[in-house]
Scaffold this motif. Structure first.
Motif, short mmCIF file in Angstrom:
data_model
loop_
_atom_site.label_atom_id
_atom_site.label_comp_id
_atom_site.label_asym_id
_atom_site.label_seq_id
_atom_site.Cartn_x
_atom_site.Cartn_y
_atom_site.Cartn_z
N GLU A 112 -10.19 4.97 -4.33
CA GLU A 112 -9.19 4.84 -3.27
C GLU A 112 -8.73 3.39 -3.14
O GLU A 112 -9.43 2.47 -3.56
N ILE A 113 -7.57 3.22 -2.54
CA ILE A 113 -7.07 1.87 -2.27
C ILE A 113 -7.39 1.56 -0.81
O ILE A 113 -6.95 2.27 0.09
N LYS A 164 0.84 -1.20 0.00
CA LYS A 164 0.00 0.00 0.00
C LYS A 164 0.87 1.26 0.00
O LYS A 164 0.56 2.23 -0.69
N GLN A 185 -9.21 -1.85 -4.83
CA GLN A 185 -9.53 -0.57 -5.46
C GLN A 185 -10.75 -0.76 -6.35
O GLN A 185 -10.76 -1.62 -7.23
#
Length: 92
Positions: free
Chosen positions: A72-73, A21, A87
């Protein structure tokens, strides 16, 4: 019926997911990291899960795909398979 397009990276440990991440946050391509590190067969497609409908994925991933922000992740998210980074790039 709701549907979404999403991709993910599946790894064995939370630490590995957290490190990936961070790499994504610095601009490394999601698909490149998925191909190299994901243990899911979708990794070969850059983590692409294709079109997903509610109930197709394990519950915790389903919740991310259909309730969290698009683009967004998200994660690390723990499932019985390991730790996911998810995602969502389309939801309709």
């Amino acid at each position: 019926m709701a549907k979404a397009m999403a991709r993910h990276i599946l790894v064995k440990t939370e630490a590995e997911a957290a490190q990936l991440k961070k790499r994504l946050a610095t601009g490394e391509p999601f698909d490149t990291l998925a191909k190299k590190y994901s243990t899911c067969p979708s990794g070969k497609r850059g983590g692409d899960l294709g079109e997903v409908r509610p109930g197709q994925m394990v519950r915790v991933i389903d919740e991310v795909i259909f309730k969290k922000a698009v683009g967004e992740i998200h994660g690390p998210v723990k499932s019985q398979f390991g730790y996911h980074l998810v995602q969502v790039f389309y939801r309709g």
